[in-house]
Design an enzyme around this catalytic site. Structure first.
Site, short mmCIF file in Angstrom:
data_model
loop_
_atom_site.label_atom_id
_atom_site.label_comp_id
_atom_site.label_asym_id
_atom_site.label_seq_id
_atom_site.Cartn_x
_atom_site.Cartn_y
_atom_site.Cartn_z
N TYR A 1 -14.24 -13.13 -0.27
CA TYR A 1 -15.07 -11.85 -0.63
C TYR A 1 -16.23 -12.34 -1.56
CZ TYR A 1 -11.49 -8.80 1.11
OH TYR A 1 -10.78 -8.23 1.96
N ARG B 1 0.79 -1.14 0.03
CA ARG B 1 0.04 -0.02 0.12
C ARG B 1 0.93 1.36 0.07
NH1 ARG B 1 -3.71 -1.38 4.59
NH2 ARG B 1 -5.00 -3.38 3.98
N ASP C 1 -6.72 -3.34 -7.44
CA ASP C 1 -7.55 -3.89 -6.27
C ASP C 1 -7.42 -5.52 -6.43
OD1 ASP C 1 -10.13 -4.91 -4.64
OD2 ASP C 1 -9.38 -3.11 -3.83
N ARG D 1 -3.74 6.48 0.78
CA ARG D 1 -4.45 7.75 1.46
C ARG D 1 -3.56 8.38 2.25
NH1 ARG D 1 -9.75 5.50 3.51
NH2 ARG D 1 -8.68 3.41 3.68
N ARG E 1 -7.65 10.91 -6.20
CA ARG E 1 -8.82 10.14 -5.78
C ARG E 1 -9.91 11.29 -6.04
NH1 ARG E 1 -13.26 9.12 -4.25
NH2 ARG E 1 -13.87 7.45 -2.71
#
Length: 357
Positions: free
Chosen positions: A155, A28, A78, A32, A41
């Site tokens: 998921y 990562r 992703d 953010r 973003r």
């Protein structure tokens, strides 16, 4: 695709060749915690729009490299792109994370899954890889990635994230044939996906088995490990200097290091719950190791970050005859949005500067 001369320390470490310093990249690393990422973003309008627009994916992939002398770039994407392309309808609910419009709960659901074409449904990923490789211009290698079959299945069955993975664990216990059928479909898609990224220009490949550690050992050895081994054995990686090493990362994979080291993968990523020296001794130099600083260390002052990085580096070297080859420094999991860029800079500097006692 062969890169022009540049910083190949990361690839040399994965090949367990001598290196002038321990290379470092961070899971990562585009995210953010960077104000420039947040600006991109906001301009994109959504995470998914950013991931599905190659120019924006390229932009955020390169952002951390403009700030820090990292030794590798990782594709901004992703892990849920694959199940999305299989027809489950990925979306992101505000404050809830990723969700799927459709779930997989029965054999009929498994049989209804699509087989994604890498240059149609997933062309945006391959276009991003091609663009990033061009923009990197050989500066550092590019890492492509996928979720593991088990993690993706979590998921797909749960419909999104989960606190206890009740539905998929129930499937493993009550309907193992259905779960194996799902894992078989997903494994084939993951192999095709990773191979397509390699052909588009990715120079190393990582599989994220984020949720393997939630399984009891006998279930891990039935529903996660065999599919990781299959990927390691079936995935084309190229030949010679152009070979793309495969890294198997698992959160909670400490109990299975010996089995993973025998999988045929070139490297194992490990979390912070097992010491690097112990991991090196247990794997016997059969694979390179990647990791494994606790991400929470980045909340500490820079001097403490440097101390803990040195501890991990020295621990590995002590178990490796004093040598640093075969180790890629990383966190034991991904970075968090509230981490300070200045602390990342301190970590990268500390790793590069450290030469052992």
């Amino acid at each position: 695709m062969n890169a022009p001369p540049g910083n190949d320390t990361f690839l040399r470490a994965l090949r367990r060749e001598p290196v002038p310093y321990t290379p470092v990249w961070l899971m990562r690393q585009a995210g953010r915690y960077l104000p420039e990422y947040r600006a991109t973003r906001a301009r994109a309008g959504s995470f998914l729009a950013m991931a599905k627009t190659p120019e924006l994916a390229c932009e955020v992939t390169l952002q951390p490299l403009a700030r820090f002398p990292l030794d590798a770039a990782i594709l901004f994407s992703d892990i849920l792109t694959v199940p999305d392309a299989m027809g489950l309808g990925l979306y992101f609910a505000e404050g809830e994370g990723p969700r799927f419009e459709r779930t997989v709960r029965s054999m009929a659901d498994v049989e209804a899954l699509g087989t994604p074409d890498m240059e149609t449904e997933l062309r945006y990923v391959m276009d991003a890889v091609r663009l990033i490789r061009r923009e990197l211009a050989g500066k550092v290698p590019l890492i492509g990635f996928s979720g593991s079959p088990w993690t993706l299945a979590c998921y797909m069955v749960e419909g999104g994230g989960s606190e206890n993975f009740a539905r998929i664990k129930a499937m493993a216990l009550e309907a193992p044939a259905t779960l194996h059928a799902l894992l078989r479909r997903v494994t084939d898609a993951v192999i095709a996906y990773l191979d397509a990224q390699r052909l588009a220009g990715a120079q190393a490949l990582q599989v994220f088995d984020t949720w393997g550690g939630v399984l009891a050992p006998h279930l891990y050895r039935e529903f996660s490990l065999p599919y990781l081994v299959e990927i390691a054995q079936r995935l084309p990686r190229g030949e010679g200097a152009a070979k793309a090493p495969l890294i198997l990362f698992g959160k909670g994979n400490g109990p299975y290091l010996e089995e993973l080291a025998a999988s045929g993968a070139e490297a194992l990523g490990i979390d912070w719950t097992v010491a690097l020296g112990e991991a090196r001794r247990r794997t016997g130099g059969r694979v390179a190791l990647q990791g494994n600083l606790d991400p929470a260390t980045l909340y500490a002052p820079p001097a403490v970050i440097a101390r803990e990085a040195a501890r991990a580096l020295d621990d590995y070297a002590a178990a490796n005859g004093g040598a640093r080859e075969g180790h890629v420094f990383n966190l034991g999991h991904g970075m968090s949005p509230d981490m300070a860029p200045e602390h990342v800079a301190a970590l990268v500097e500390a790793v590069h500067a450290h030469r052992g006692r």
